[in-house]
Design a protein around this motif. Sequence first.
Motif, PDB file in Angstrom:
ATOM      1  N   ALA A  42       0.828  -1.214   0.000  1.00  0.00           N
ATOM      2  CA  ALA A  42       0.000   0.000   0.000  1.00  0.00           C
ATOM      3  C   ALA A  42       0.860   1.260   0.000  1.00  0.00           C
ATOM      4  O   ALA A  42       0.528   2.239  -0.673  1.00  0.00           O
ATOM      5  N   GLU A  43       1.971   1.232   0.720  1.00  0.00           N
ATOM      6  CA  GLU A  43       2.853   2.402   0.795  1.00  0.00           C
ATOM      7  C   GLU A  43       3.423   2.762  -0.578  1.00  0.00           C
ATOM      8  O   GLU A  43       3.564   3.931  -0.917  1.00  0.00           O
ATOM      9  N   GLU A  44       3.761   1.740  -1.354  1.00  0.00           N
ATOM     10  CA  GLU A  44       4.314   1.959  -2.699  1.00  0.00           C
ATOM     11  C   GLU A  44       3.251   2.558  -3.625  1.00  0.00           C
ATOM     12  O   GLU A  44       3.518   3.503  -4.367  1.00  0.00           O
ATOM     13  N   ILE A  45       2.058   1.998  -3.584  1.00  0.00           N
ATOM     14  CA  ILE A  45       0.954   2.517  -4.413  1.00  0.00           C
ATOM     15  C   ILE A  45       0.648   3.957  -4.011  1.00  0.00           C
ATOM     16  O   ILE A  45       0.480   4.836  -4.857  1.00  0.00           O
ATOM     17  N   TYR A  46       0.589   4.200  -2.699  1.00  0.00           N
ATOM     18  CA  TYR A  46       0.227   5.526  -2.197  1.00  0.00           C
ATOM     19  C   TYR A  46       1.249   6.571  -2.641  1.00  0.00           C
ATOM     20  O   TYR A  46       0.874   7.660  -3.102  1.00  0.00           O
ATOM     21  N   ALA A  47       2.529   6.259  -2.528  1.00  0.00           N
ATOM     22  CA  ALA A  47       3.576   7.199  -2.942  1.00  0.00           C
ATOM     23  C   ALA A  47       3.474   7.506  -4.435  1.00  0.00           C
ATOM     24  O   ALA A  47       3.615   8.664  -4.848  1.00  0.00           O
ATOM     25  N   ALA A  48       3.205   6.490  -5.245  1.00  0.00           N
ATOM     26  CA  ALA A  48       3.055   6.701  -6.691  1.00  0.00           C
ATOM     27  C   ALA A  48       1.822   7.556  -6.980  1.00  0.00           C
ATOM     28  O   ALA A  48       1.857   8.444  -7.838  1.00  0.00           O
ATOM     29  N   PHE A  49       0.724   7.300  -6.272  1.00  0.00           N
ATOM     30  CA  PHE A  49      -0.499   8.087  -6.450  1.00  0.00           C
ATOM     31  C   PHE A  49      -0.255   9.551  -6.060  1.00  0.00           C
ATOM     32  O   PHE A  49      -0.746  10.462  -6.730  1.00  0.00           O
ATOM     33  N   GLN A  50       0.495   9.789  -4.984  1.00  0.00           N
ATOM     34  CA  GLN A  50       0.799  11.162  -4.579  1.00  0.00           C
ATOM     35  C   GLN A  50       1.575  11.887  -5.671  1.00  0.00           C
ATOM     36  O   GLN A  50       1.262  13.034  -6.002  1.00  0.00           O
ATOM     37  N   ARG A  51       2.586  11.219  -6.227  1.00  0.00           N
ATOM     38  CA  ARG A  51       3.381  11.840  -7.305  1.00  0.00           C
ATOM     39  C   ARG A  51       2.511  12.139  -8.517  1.00  0.00           C
ATOM     40  O   ARG A  51       2.611  13.216  -9.116  1.00  0.00           O
ATOM     41  N   CYS A  76      -6.355  20.599  -5.490  1.00  0.00           N
ATOM     42  CA  CYS A  76      -6.572  19.701  -6.618  1.00  0.00           C
ATOM     43  C   CYS A  76      -5.899  18.355  -6.364  1.00  0.00           C
ATOM     44  O   CYS A  76      -6.517  17.300  -6.531  1.00  0.00           O
ATOM     45  N   ALA A  77      -4.634  18.378  -5.951  1.00  0.00           N
ATOM     46  CA  ALA A  77      -3.890  17.131  -5.718  1.00  0.00           C
ATOM     47  C   ALA A  77      -4.521  16.320  -4.593  1.00  0.00           C
ATOM     48  O   ALA A  77      -4.632  15.096  -4.688  1.00  0.00           O
ATOM     49  N   ALA A  78      -4.958  16.992  -3.534  1.00  0.00           N
ATOM     50  CA  ALA A  78      -5.577  16.282  -2.409  1.00  0.00           C
ATOM     51  C   ALA A  78      -6.879  15.619  -2.838  1.00  0.00           C
ATOM     52  O   ALA A  78      -7.146  14.464  -2.493  1.00  0.00           O
ATOM     53  N   GLN A  79      -7.694  16.334  -3.612  1.00  0.00           N
ATOM     54  CA  GLN A  79      -8.967  15.763  -4.065  1.00  0.00           C
ATOM     55  C   GLN A  79      -8.745  14.621  -5.047  1.00  0.00           C
ATOM     56  O   GLN A  79      -9.400  13.584  -4.977  1.00  0.00           O
ATOM     57  N   LEU A  80      -7.806  14.811  -5.950  1.00  0.00           N
ATOM     58  CA  LEU A  80      -7.504  13.773  -6.929  1.00  0.00           C
ATOM     59  C   LEU A  80      -6.956  12.521  -6.247  1.00  0.00           C
ATOM     60  O   LEU A  80      -7.360  11.405  -6.567  1.00  0.00           O
ATOM     61  N   LEU A  81      -6.063  12.696  -5.277  1.00  0.00           N
ATOM     62  CA  LEU A  81      -5.526  11.571  -4.524  1.00  0.00           C
ATOM     63  C   LEU A  81      -6.645  10.843  -3.782  1.00  0.00           C
ATOM     64  O   LEU A  81      -6.723   9.614  -3.815  1.00  0.00           O
ATOM     65  N   ASP A  82      -7.514  11.591  -3.136  1.00  0.00           N
ATOM     66  CA  ASP A  82      -8.635  10.993  -2.405  1.00  0.00           C
ATOM     67  C   ASP A  82      -9.521  10.174  -3.355  1.00  0.00           C
ATOM     68  O   ASP A  82      -9.878   9.033  -3.064  1.00  0.00           O
ATOM     69  N   ASP A  83      -9.860  10.743  -4.498  1.00  0.00           N
ATOM     70  CA  ASP A  83     -10.704  10.041  -5.479  1.00  0.00           C
ATOM     71  C   ASP A  83     -10.022   8.775  -5.985  1.00  0.00           C
ATOM     72  O   ASP A  83     -10.663   7.729  -6.119  1.00  0.00           O
ATOM     73  N   ALA A  84      -8.725   8.870  -6.282  1.00  0.00           N
ATOM     74  CA  ALA A  84      -7.993   7.715  -6.814  1.00  0.00           C
ATOM     75  C   ALA A  84      -7.911   6.592  -5.791  1.00  0.00           C
ATOM     76  O   ALA A  84      -8.154   5.427  -6.114  1.00  0.00           O
ATOM     77  N   ALA A  91      -8.672  -1.956   0.680  1.00  0.00           N
ATOM     78  CA  ALA A  91      -8.797  -1.582   2.092  1.00  0.00           C
ATOM     79  C   ALA A  91      -7.477  -1.107   2.706  1.00  0.00           C
ATOM     80  O   ALA A  91      -7.462  -0.088   3.410  1.00  0.00           O
ATOM     81  N   PRO A  92      -6.338  -1.786   2.469  1.00  0.00           N
ATOM     82  CA  PRO A  92      -5.084  -1.303   3.072  1.00  0.00           C
ATOM     83  C   PRO A  92      -4.683   0.089   2.560  1.00  0.00           C
ATOM     84  O   PRO A  92      -4.171   0.907   3.319  1.00  0.00           O
ATOM     85  N   LEU A  93      -4.946   0.355   1.287  1.00  0.00           N
ATOM     86  CA  LEU A  93      -4.608   1.658   0.715  1.00  0.00           C
ATOM     87  C   LEU A  93      -5.517   2.746   1.285  1.00  0.00           C
ATOM     88  O   LEU A  93      -5.057   3.835   1.637  1.00  0.00           O
ATOM     89  N   ILE A  94      -6.801   2.456   1.404  1.00  0.00           N
ATOM     90  CA  ILE A  94      -7.739   3.420   1.975  1.00  0.00           C
ATOM     91  C   ILE A  94      -7.395   3.691   3.435  1.00  0.00           C
ATOM     92  O   ILE A  94      -7.415   4.838   3.887  1.00  0.00           O
ATOM     93  N   ALA A  95      -7.040   2.651   4.182  1.00  0.00           N
ATOM     94  CA  ALA A  95      -6.663   2.831   5.588  1.00  0.00           C
ATOM     95  C   ALA A  95      -5.416   3.704   5.706  1.00  0.00           C
ATOM     96  O   ALA A  95      -5.349   4.597   6.573  1.00  0.00           O
ATOM     97  N   LEU A  96      -4.417   3.476   4.850  1.00  0.00           N
ATOM     98  CA  LEU A  96      -3.209   4.291   4.860  1.00  0.00           C
ATOM     99  C   LEU A  96      -3.552   5.744   4.542  1.00  0.00           C
ATOM    100  O   LEU A  96      -3.076   6.668   5.208  1.00  0.00           O
ATOM    101  N   HIS A  97      -4.394   5.949   3.540  1.00  0.00           N
ATOM    102  CA  HIS A  97      -4.796   7.308   3.154  1.00  0.00           C
ATOM    103  C   HIS A  97      -5.510   8.009   4.309  1.00  0.00           C
ATOM    104  O   HIS A  97      -5.231   9.174   4.597  1.00  0.00           O
ATOM    105  N   GLU A  98      -6.400   7.305   4.967  1.00  0.00           N
ATOM    106  CA  GLU A  98      -7.114   7.916   6.094  1.00  0.00           C
ATOM    107  C   GLU A  98      -6.162   8.174   7.265  1.00  0.00           C
ATOM    108  O   GLU A  98      -6.345   9.134   8.012  1.00  0.00           O
ATOM    109  N   TRP A  99      -5.146   7.343   7.442  1.00  0.00           N
ATOM    110  CA  TRP A  99      -4.144   7.580   8.471  1.00  0.00           C
ATOM    111  C   TRP A  99      -3.380   8.871   8.156  1.00  0.00           C
ATOM    112  O   TRP A  99      -3.089   9.672   9.037  1.00  0.00           O
ATOM    113  N   GLU A 100      -3.062   9.066   6.875  1.00  0.00           N
ATOM    114  CA  GLU A 100      -2.296  10.247   6.454  1.00  0.00           C
ATOM    115  C   GLU A 100      -3.136  11.526   6.472  1.00  0.00           C
ATOM    116  O   GLU A 100      -2.620  12.593   6.778  1.00  0.00           O
ATOM    117  N   THR A 101      -4.412  11.427   6.124  1.00  0.00           N
ATOM    118  CA  THR A 101      -5.225  12.631   5.921  1.00  0.00           C
ATOM    119  C   THR A 101      -6.378  12.774   6.901  1.00  0.00           C
ATOM    120  O   THR A 101      -7.000  13.831   6.955  1.00  0.00           O
TER     121      THR A 101
END
Length: 118
Positions: A42-51, A76-84, A91-101
């Motif tokens: 999830a961390e790898e996917i999340y970092a790529a999505f942020q970039r 824009c980046a925050a909304q796009l990241l949230d949507d993606a 579930a692990p990616l969504i949990a990581l995103h909610e932990w971060e934001t």
Amino acid sequence: MTFGSSTAALLLPVLLLAAPATAKPATISYPVDFSYDADAPAEEIYAAFQRTARAACRIDAPDVLTFAARREERRCAAQLLDDAVRATELAPLIALHEWETGPSPQHHRFAKRQRAQD
């Protein structure tokens, strides 16, 4: 990036308001491709999505390098990241995103609805 049966790609539209402070804002819309390997951490996917989100929302116009333009890039980046992240339904990616934001307002509405039904 590994491509195979567990690889997915999301194409999400970007709405970016970009204009000099004295002009009426212009809305720019274009698709953004979020490709990922669902089996990756999830961390790898999340970092790529942020970039990807930051790059998609970057305003590369010297005449609009204002505080408001940078704020719009971040929004824009925050909304796009949230949507993606939510579109992946991982579930692990969504949990990581909610932990971060922090949990999204949609999450709060769903939780309230769930509590009301119990």
